[in-house]
Design a protein around this motif. Structure first.
Motif: not given
Ligand code: ATR
Length: 287
Positions: A19-33
């Motif tokens: 149920h983690t939201l961490s993949p969403m946080i980190h994969n979004t950051l990777a895309k943005l950066s």
């Protein structure tokens, strides 16, 4: 992002991790950066933690987050540990070093950054902290380290608050934490307090529960910070707001623990613009 021969991997170890939201946080950051990085969940079976960490090192994983039930147990597998994480006794972020992993506690740094981003300060404050479990104990350390004047730790079970207070006060060399049984909130002197809600009371589906139901208590609270983010607005927050205080939920803490981990792995500062994009995405799940 195209996965190729240079893609770095980060991930979450815990059990459960579905149920983690961490993949969403980190994969979004990777895309943005524009980083060539992927973040994936790794369920780790009981008894397999040491093997998981050794395997992660052998596979050259850039970093890991650690969640329930391994935040304390993981410490023995680390090469190095950050001071705050050592004091708290819990690690939620591992960063690859030459010969293993260094552990950090970005949960508490995340809470601190969330508070700072809302203009809420800890230094010099009189704080009421509800709870004395794992989360509240970490908050007590954070408040003491960041220079709170006094932290009144209110708990249903006094002995737990007493042992946390003794431990934190000894580590800090001052009487920062004052343990109290919850009903003794009536003894808090007049004045305005920052209140931090660090128990599981009020968590969905028990959204009408609250540790202190007495309206008079909330007249003393200028700001309330709940570590819970589901529901979006807890009963505690509603009571703080209806008595004129400012109330915040725990979603920014969740977000910033991820942002800080991402910064540690990539040695960058995430821009305010990216923070805002991640926050809006997270909010979409709850608000
Ligand atoms: P966590 O890791 O989330 O902090 P925990 O270590 O189990 O979880 O701690 C839960 C906290 O919520 C404790 O402070 C607990 O009080 P006790 O120490 O007296 O058990 C508090 N808590 C849980 N349910 C509660 C309830 N119904 N009323 C008051 N406090 C409660």
């Amino acid at each position: 992002m195209e996965i190729d021969g240079k893609t770095r991997t980060c991930g979450l170890i815990g059990n459960p991790v579905e149920h983690t939201l961490s993949p969403m946080i980190h994969n979004t950051l990777a895309k943005l950066s524009g980083h060539n990085l992927v973040y994936v969940p790794f369920p780790v079976e009981p008894g397999s933690l040491d093997k998981a960490i050794a395997g992660a090192g052998a596979l050259n994983l850039l970093g890991l987050n650690v969640t329930v039930p391994y935040k304390s147990e993981v410490i023995r597998s680390l090469r190095e540990i950050d001071d705050l994480a050592r004091n708290i006794g819990a690690v939620n972020t591992l960063v690859k070093t030459d010969d293993g992993y260094k552990g950090y506690n970005t949960d508490m740094e995340g809470l601190y950054r969330a508070m700072t981003s809302e203009g809420v300060k800890i230094a010099g404050e009189q704080i009421v902290l509800l709870g004395a479990g794992g989360a509240a104990r970490a908050v007590a350390y954070l408040c003491a380290v960041k220079g709170a004047d006094k932290v009144y730790m209110l708990n249903r079970t006094l002995s737990k608050a007493e042992s946390v207070a003794e431990e934190v006060n000894r580590a800090m060399g001052r009487e920062a934490i004052i343990p109290m049984i919850t009903e003794d909130y009536v003894k808090l002197t007049a004045g305005k307090y920052l209140a931090i809600q660090g128990t599981s009371v009020g968590l969905a589906p028990h959204t009408e529960d609250v540790v202190i139901a007495d309206e008079a208590f909330y007249d003393k609270i200028h700001t309330g910070f709940d570590l819970i983010y589901n529901p979006w607005e807890t009963k505690f927050m509603r009571l703080v707001s209806s008595h004129g205080g400012k109330a915040y939920n725990g979603l920014k803490m969740l977000m910033y623990q991820g942002i800080i981990a991402y910064e540690l792995w990539n040695q960058i500062s995430v821009s305010d613009e990216s923070v805002q994009i991640v926050y809006e995405k997270l909010k979409g799940y709850f608000a």
